[in-house]
Design an enzyme around this catalytic site. Sequence first.
Site, mmCIF file in Angstrom:
data_model
loop_
_atom_site.group_PDB
_atom_site.id
_atom_site.type_symbol
_atom_site.label_atom_id
_atom_site.label_comp_id
_atom_site.label_asym_id
_atom_site.label_seq_id
_atom_site.Cartn_x
_atom_site.Cartn_y
_atom_site.Cartn_z
ATOM 1 N N ASP A 516 0.859 -1.183 0.000
ATOM 2 C CA ASP A 516 0.000 0.000 0.000
ATOM 3 C C ASP A 516 0.900 1.240 0.000
ATOM 4 O O ASP A 516 2.107 1.141 0.291
ATOM 5 C CB ASP A 516 -0.901 -0.034 1.240
ATOM 6 C CG ASP A 516 -1.746 1.211 1.369
ATOM 7 O OD1 ASP A 516 -2.359 1.622 0.376
ATOM 8 O OD2 ASP A 516 -1.765 1.787 2.481
ATOM 9 N N ASP A 518 -0.264 5.248 0.816
ATOM 10 C CA ASP A 518 -0.562 6.230 1.876
ATOM 11 C C ASP A 518 -0.751 5.536 3.217
ATOM 12 O O ASP A 518 -1.551 4.607 3.353
ATOM 13 C CB ASP A 518 -1.829 7.015 1.517
ATOM 14 C CG ASP A 518 -1.624 7.911 0.311
ATOM 15 O OD1 ASP A 518 -1.001 8.971 0.462
ATOM 16 O OD2 ASP A 518 -2.072 7.522 -0.790
#
Length: 745
Positions: A516, A518
């Site tokens: 991932d 953010d």
Amino acid sequence: MNILEMLGLTGARPKTETSRLIIVSNRLPVSVEYRRDGYTYSPSAGGLATALGSIYKQYKSAWVGWPGISSEKARKGMGQIERALEHEHSCHPVWLSRDDVDDYYHGFSNKTVWPLFHYFPKMTTYNRSHWETYKRVNALFRDAVLRVAKDGDMIWIQDYHLMLLPEMLRKEIPNASIGFFLHIPFPTFEVFRLLPWREEILMGLLGSDLVGFHTYDYTLYFLRSVHRLLGMESHLGVITLPTRTVKADTFPIGIDFDRFSQASSDPAVIGEMEGFRASLGGRKMILSIDRLDYTKGITQRLKALDSFFTRYPKWREKVTNVAIAAPSRDQVDQYRYLKKEVDELVGDINGRHGAIGWAPIQYLYRTMSFQSICALYNLADVALITPVRDGMNLVAKEYLACKNSLDGALILSEMTGAAKELGEAVIVNPNDIESMADSIAMALEMPEEERKERMRAMRRRVQRYNAARWGDDFISRLQSVKKAQEEMGAKLVSWRTKAEIKSIYKNSAQRLFLLDYDGTLTGFYPNPADARPGDGLRLILTRLAANPKNSVVIISGRDRAVMDNWFSDINIDLISEHGVALKEAGEWKVTEQVSTAWKDDIRQILEFYADRTPGAFVEEKEFSLVWHYRKSDPELGALRANELKDNLKAFIANLGLQVQEGSKVIDVRNAGVNKGKAALGYTARTAHDFILAVGDDWTDEDMFRSLPENAITIKVGLPPTAAKYNLESPENVVSFLDELSLVVS
């Protein structure tokens, strides 16, 4: 074991066989004075020493605090004093100079914290020099505790003088069991925010494992301040920090009930009662006992008595208010002014209402012995206890404990913590003078059966939740919190776990990284565009991608344009908008058949809520819409987010859409799109012998659950997760990836 103990709702006695309890407070329970013939040792005055005294004796304990004598006066005998305190009292002194006491105690503690936390902002001073001394003295307490503490000890820090100490200790002994109890009110957010050093105070308190307060209101105010000032959310009183959790809870302090109850049969107390009874001449007694402090509502109470004698003249010469005010902080200007005002009010009331042989108010500006206090409690027909703000107020509980006869009435300010427990008292607003006067008359004229019924109920409660129970509950809860932390912390990636993962990585042939972005590879920013990857992260990703055994995939909620802009020059795969589109071998393709016809209608709803929520805004992506509220007021943002989710779910029922909540965002996109399906696209077509998936919020949980059993799944942060491990922060993730990129394979 009773049913409450089975449910974990009450203190089975905490287990302390293998650990000590270290109590830390501003003052030791023993005070040292210098006299011509040497140093003398006597019990310290004050409610804290009294409340903790019985607990201190029950456990294998040590006590750290200031002995009440300045370092200048103790200089020649410090070694002698330290030996005597340690060997005879298990106490360990913190040496403070006169200047330290002036600026830390009289200054910041009692000219800044005390008035502000008691809702007297006009009396609050904000002196940076005092603040600097407060920090330095807290550091002196830290050093003293570190000299005493051993592995496995529980450290219980007391009150507002030491609010920075928990964090200071946490930095030195990260795994310590640290509790903190605030014995004064914690104010509402609007009052607390006036303090210039508010964030530092909150972070200091969050160094604890357990933060205790007298009432639920104070606990709630603390949690709200943490939320609004630090942006940290809580659930059922549990605040999640990057590396651990902190519990805030309510523990109404009690008294040593038996000590006060049994005092009625003490010959010394009986003798005092006979003397007081004779001096009253058959009149009824209204008793008030306080420290001389502006928070105690003494002037308001005197005005209420003035009104009482004016409105109810039949009670003149039939009742006397015995008002005892213990000297307090007479080096602080406000306290000197208060004494002058009280002296004048007492003189005025006695002059106008008194008669020969009778003074309406017998005012004593002094401390009194335990026997004298208990004698007055036993004799008093009414206890008039009306602070304008008080953390708890143990005088009310002491009065009840002494009243074995059940013959008495308690008038209690609704502004005390005790009022939450003692609802059978005559509850008054100390600022309503006329109502207080009427309440005095009501208490004096209350029927005997009603008086006894009220007293019986309150005494039963005070007896059940006494000082020992309070201490046991706090310590037991601290141990429970620590155990829960350890269970959660067992999933944190340790150096040993890292070594195991590196070994698997080194010996594998087909590796897959699912990352991932953010909250995982970078922190969160108020403006999403500011989360651009730095040179360090780009270098690490480049090194990982350069290894022919590695497939590196960033699987993010970002759209294609942003991901291309940031990563197109690195040989990695990209998955945008949680799985809608995939960039593989340099080419983008849409992997899900999705519609965008819904966006105009949904955009209007999101913009409506953004307009009603200052700081919120709408981000439009190629296949989704995102409502951001990171820059909004935390409480308003959370409220609007819940409203928005409810409205959206009703609106999209038949549109084939889904609403997902991330970190301070509400994401609206086509149903069936998630990171789990995107991850399966990789794992289904290639047999990887090393899979590492890392994410930070619940949108990544689909990915964790979809991966094979041998996958290494890591959640950033500590909330509950399907991942096998946790890492504390994006910085830790990037650091670990850097270590893997340097493994020779």
